[in-house]
Design an enzyme around this catalytic site. Structure first.
Site, mmCIF file in Angstrom:
data_model
loop_
_atom_site.group_PDB
_atom_site.id
_atom_site.type_symbol
_atom_site.label_atom_id
_atom_site.label_comp_id
_atom_site.label_asym_id
_atom_site.label_seq_id
_atom_site.Cartn_x
_atom_site.Cartn_y
_atom_site.Cartn_z
ATOM 1 C CB VAL A 84 -0.961 -0.004 1.214
ATOM 2 C CG1 VAL A 84 -1.770 1.279 1.260
ATOM 3 C CG2 VAL A 84 -1.888 -1.213 1.159
ATOM 4 N NE ARG B 3 9.717 -4.981 9.037
ATOM 5 C CZ ARG B 3 8.571 -5.646 9.025
ATOM 6 N NH1 ARG B 3 8.022 -6.011 10.147
ATOM 7 N NH2 ARG B 3 7.981 -5.958 7.889
ATOM 8 C CD GLU C 168 -13.809 5.789 2.560
ATOM 9 O OE1 GLU C 168 -14.470 6.796 2.819
ATOM 10 O OE2 GLU C 168 -14.304 4.638 2.575
ATOM 11 N N GLY D 209 -10.949 -1.395 0.983
ATOM 12 C CA GLY D 209 -9.917 -0.807 0.116
ATOM 13 C C GLY D 209 -10.331 0.458 -0.602
ATOM 14 N N GLY E 20 -0.989 -9.820 -3.985
ATOM 15 C CA GLY E 20 -0.854 -8.831 -2.896
ATOM 16 C C GLY E 20 -2.124 -8.608 -2.088
ATOM 17 C CD GLU F 160 -4.599 -8.307 6.045
ATOM 18 O OE1 GLU F 160 -3.876 -7.698 6.841
ATOM 19 O OE2 GLU F 160 -5.184 -7.737 5.110
ATOM 20 C CG ASP G 123 -9.193 -8.515 6.448
ATOM 21 O OD1 ASP G 123 -8.410 -7.597 6.722
ATOM 22 O OD2 ASP G 123 -9.952 -8.497 5.452
ATOM 23 C CE LYS H 296 -10.720 -5.404 5.167
ATOM 24 N NZ LYS H 296 -10.509 -6.337 4.058
ATOM 25 N N GLY I 134 -5.354 -4.554 -2.620
ATOM 26 C CA GLY I 134 -4.350 -4.207 -3.639
ATOM 27 C C GLY I 134 -3.870 -2.790 -3.438
HETATM 28 P P1 NAP Z 1 3.196 -4.631 3.778
HETATM 29 O O1 NAP Z 1 3.288 -4.822 2.305
HETATM 30 O O2 NAP Z 1 3.609 -5.745 4.669
HETATM 31 O O3 NAP Z 1 4.028 -3.325 4.155
HETATM 32 C C1 NAP Z 1 4.289 -2.931 5.466
HETATM 33 C C2 NAP Z 1 5.320 -1.827 5.454
HETATM 34 O O4 NAP Z 1 5.494 -1.339 6.778
HETATM 35 C C3 NAP Z 1 6.699 -2.260 4.958
HETATM 36 O O5 NAP Z 1 7.250 -1.278 4.137
HETATM 37 C C4 NAP Z 1 7.516 -2.401 6.251
HETATM 38 O O6 NAP Z 1 8.884 -2.101 6.077
HETATM 39 C C5 NAP Z 1 6.867 -1.336 7.118
HETATM 40 N N1 NAP Z 1 7.011 -1.644 8.535
HETATM 41 C C6 NAP Z 1 6.483 -2.696 9.201
HETATM 42 N N2 NAP Z 1 6.817 -2.639 10.489
HETATM 43 C C7 NAP Z 1 7.575 -1.539 10.634
HETATM 44 C C8 NAP Z 1 8.255 -0.932 11.732
HETATM 45 N N3 NAP Z 1 8.211 -1.461 12.942
HETATM 46 N N4 NAP Z 1 8.939 0.226 11.511
HETATM 47 C C9 NAP Z 1 8.991 0.774 10.284
HETATM 48 N N5 NAP Z 1 8.374 0.239 9.205
HETATM 49 C C10 NAP Z 1 7.690 -0.896 9.392
HETATM 50 O O7 NAP Z 1 1.690 -4.273 4.200
HETATM 51 P P2 NAP Z 1 0.525 -3.665 3.270
HETATM 52 O O8 NAP Z 1 -0.160 -4.764 2.533
HETATM 53 O O9 NAP Z 1 1.057 -2.514 2.526
HETATM 54 O O10 NAP Z 1 -0.543 -3.184 4.377
HETATM 55 C C11 NAP Z 1 -0.343 -2.012 5.116
HETATM 56 C C12 NAP Z 1 -1.615 -1.680 5.886
HETATM 57 O O11 NAP Z 1 -2.676 -1.465 4.975
HETATM 58 C C13 NAP Z 1 -2.110 -2.766 6.838
HETATM 59 O O12 NAP Z 1 -2.695 -2.170 7.965
HETATM 60 C C14 NAP Z 1 -3.170 -3.486 6.009
HETATM 61 O O13 NAP Z 1 -4.120 -4.146 6.802
HETATM 62 C C15 NAP Z 1 -3.781 -2.311 5.301
HETATM 63 N N6 NAP Z 1 -4.461 -2.629 4.059
HETATM 64 C C16 NAP Z 1 -3.852 -3.395 3.123
HETATM 65 C C17 NAP Z 1 -4.493 -3.670 1.928
HETATM 66 C C18 NAP Z 1 -3.852 -4.508 0.864
HETATM 67 O O14 NAP Z 1 -4.512 -4.802 -0.128
HETATM 68 N N7 NAP Z 1 -2.590 -4.895 0.998
HETATM 69 C C19 NAP Z 1 -5.773 -3.145 1.704
HETATM 70 C C20 NAP Z 1 -6.391 -2.342 2.694
HETATM 71 C C21 NAP Z 1 -5.714 -2.097 3.870
HETATM 72 P P3 NAP Z 1 9.861 -3.052 5.202
HETATM 73 O O15 NAP Z 1 9.333 -2.944 3.799
HETATM 74 O O16 NAP Z 1 11.193 -2.457 5.328
HETATM 75 O O17 NAP Z 1 9.710 -4.412 5.763
HETATM 76 N N1 HSE Z 2 -6.309 -9.147 3.056
HETATM 77 C C1 HSE Z 2 -7.287 -8.159 2.796
HETATM 78 C C2 HSE Z 2 -8.306 -8.710 1.807
HETATM 79 C C3 HSE Z 2 -6.621 -6.922 2.232
HETATM 80 O O1 HSE Z 2 -8.045 -9.759 1.208
HETATM 81 O O2 HSE Z 2 -9.370 -8.133 1.647
HETATM 82 C C4 HSE Z 2 -7.539 -5.733 2.223
HETATM 83 O O3 HSE Z 2 -7.862 -5.323 3.510
#
Ligand code: NAP
Ligand code: HSE
Length: 446
Positions: free
Chosen positions: A30, A61, A145, A150, A203, A206, A217, A221, A318
């Site tokens: 994201v 990180r 939001e 998403g 992608g 979770e 999840d 929501k 996504g």
């Molecule tokens: P992700 O791909 O795992 O990315 C997480 C990011 O956070 C990485 O860049 C990671 O750094 C960084 N991070 C984690 N722990 C950290 C720490 N302690 N200090 C500094 N940076 C840290 O996760 P994502 O899929 O983007 O999801 C992010 C959020 O959006 C979550 O809350 C998720 O539930 C929400 N979300 C995701 C989606 C989806 O479709 N993916 C949709 C809606 C909501 P590194 O890269 O260096 O490891």
């Molecule tokens: N893992 C979640 C899903 C990402 O599949 O809907 C969006 O929150």
């Protein structure tokens, strides 16, 4: 039209002089999509924010890890605390996920009077009320939001547009991964494992896929949606939950045969003044709007006293869709930073839109022709389409003695090219008449 209102200094305040600076916490699926939008669409966003919007810092990180976006040098850091305490940063965007350190960083950002945008449903569904109270006390926005469904705008409609109505029931497909898996099982009879691996590759999943598969999840929501719909705190633990791991391809097939689709459905309703919230697999008649929601798409079906039934539909997972919701929230927070600017409205537009000539519209057509049934007719009809550069996607011929009917569907071409073809067909000696013509929409081509 009221000219006084148009020119009123109360309506449009001068935008802030300096840029609104964004600190991004996380640059994964994201975060990298959010960074890309901020970097690539900066000038377009400026008009909507009332000031330039600048990506000022990105905390991750591991700063050495390759990213899906090219970030200007000097932006990446592993010092997330430094970002939330940087006095030059106005808005903190938390897309790290998880409970800690996300919760602590958000609280610190709020205490430092920064607006916060987050996609973190897990955190909101357990500690949302504390975070909101902290934001209220500090006089800053906490916007979320993207935390539900998403890219689908559903938080703001529930919070604002439906504030004058009573929500009877919210029913949703809130998890993209499980909907993707169930769709693959239903349409391709694909195994659970193969479908899950594909969802992961795209992608959607979770970090711990059991959060998707066991309904955690969707429950988080639903807790957020229920809190908004019923104006009282609902946390994940209040939601009854069952996942999809016991659903077999045989169940999906049997449901199909009986006219149903199996979906992981989240339901919240108010019964006798109490909120009931649950997530479980359910059979929905194929005629129900939620039964048509396929793949990673999400939808929220809301039943209210006055508006009646509403459906919000789109991509629930996504990077791109989630970034769309996040940047929308950033725009709202940026307007708070930039002054009393209320957002673009008619009186802010300087220019009349450039309107494309109707003949330039890209269209497809369904055409029925009565023709003579003799050799060479099809060839001369096809040549007439080719003369105007209109390509034929499909053709069917049915004969009726001396005459025949040709039913054609075209590929995309302009309206003008189609109209030119029709007038040529009307003068073609093998065509008796054009029986019917209608534009075709909703295919992949247009
Ligand atoms: P992700 O791909 O795992 O990315 C997480 C990011 O956070 C990485 O860049 C990671 O750094 C960084 N991070 C984690 N722990 C950290 C720490 N302690 N200090 C500094 N940076 C840290 O996760 P994502 O899929 O983007 O999801 C992010 C959020 O959006 C979550 O809350 C998720 O539930 C929400 N979300 C995701 C989606 C989806 O479709 N993916 C949709 C809606 C909501 P590194 O890269 O260096 O490891
Ligand atoms: N893992 C979640 C899903 C990402 O599949 O809907 C969006 O929150």
């Amino acid at each position: 039209m009221n000219d006084d209102h148009q020119n009123s200094p109360d309506v449009v305040a001068a935008p802030a002089a300096g840029p609104v600076r964004i600190g991004l916490l996380g640059c994964g699926v994201v975060g990298s999509a959010v960074a890309r939008v901020l970097l690539e669409q900066g000038s377009a966003l400026q008009n909507r924010a009332g000031a330039p919007v600048e990506l000022a810092a990105v905390a991750v990180r591991d700063p050495q890890k390759p990213r899906n976006v090219e970030l200007p040098s000097g932006l990446v850091t592993n010092d997330a605390r430094g970002v939330v305490s940087d006095p030059t940063i106005d808005i903190v965007v938390e897309v790290m996920g998880g409970m800690e350190p996300a919760a602590r960083l958000i609280i610190e950002a709020i205490r430092n009077k920064k607006h916060v945008v987050t996609a973190n449903k897990e955190l909101l569904a357990s500690s949302g009320s504390e975070l909101m109270a902290a934001a209220d006390a500090a006089g800053v926005d906490l916007l979320f939001e993207a935390s539900v469904a998403g890219g689908i705008p559903v938080v703001r409609p529930l919070k604002e547009s439906l504030a004058g109505d009573r929500v009877r029931r919210v029913m949703g497909i809130l998890n993209g991964t499980t909907n993707f898996i169930l769709t693959r099982m239903s349409e391709n009879e694909e195994s659970f494992e193969i479908a899950l691996a594909e969802a992961d590759r795209l992608g959607y999943t979770e970090a711990d896929p059991s959060a998707d598969l066991e309904g955690h999840d969707a429950a988080a929501k639903l807790a957020i949606l229920s809190s908004l719909a019923y104006g009282a705190h609902v946390v994940t633990g209040d939601v009854e939950r069952e996942g999809i791991t016991k659903v077999s391809v045989d169940d999906v097939r049997a449901a199909h045969d009986m006219g149903y689709e199996i979906k992981l459905v989240a339901v919240a309703e108010e019964v006798d003044g109490m909120v009931s919230a649950r997530v479980h697999p359910a059979m929905l008649p194929k005629t129900h709007p939620l039964a048509a929601v396929r793949n990673e798409f999400n939808a929220v079906f809301v039943e209210t006293d006055h508006a009646g039934e509403l459906m919000f539909y789109g991509r629930g997972a996504g990077g791109g869709p989630t970034a769309s919701a996040i940047v929308g929230d950033i725009m709202e927070a940026a307007r708070s930073v930039s002054g009393a600017f209320q957002g673009p409205a008619y009186h802010h537009y300087d220019e009349k839109a450039a309107i494309r000539a109707p003949g330039e519209a890209a269209v497809r057509y369904y055409i029925v022709l009565s023709v003579l049934d003799r050799p060479g007719v099809l060839a001369s009809v096809a040549a007439t389409f080719a003369d105007s550069n209109v390509s034929i996607a499909s053709v069917r011929q049915e004969g009726h003695g001396q005459a025949a009917t040709l039913t054609l569907i075209t590929h995309t071409a302009t309206e003008a090219q189609h109209q030119e073809t029709f007038s040529r067909l009307e003068h073609l000696d093998v065509v008796d008449r054009i029986e019917s013509q209608m534009r075709v929409l909703g295919t992949d081509e247009v």
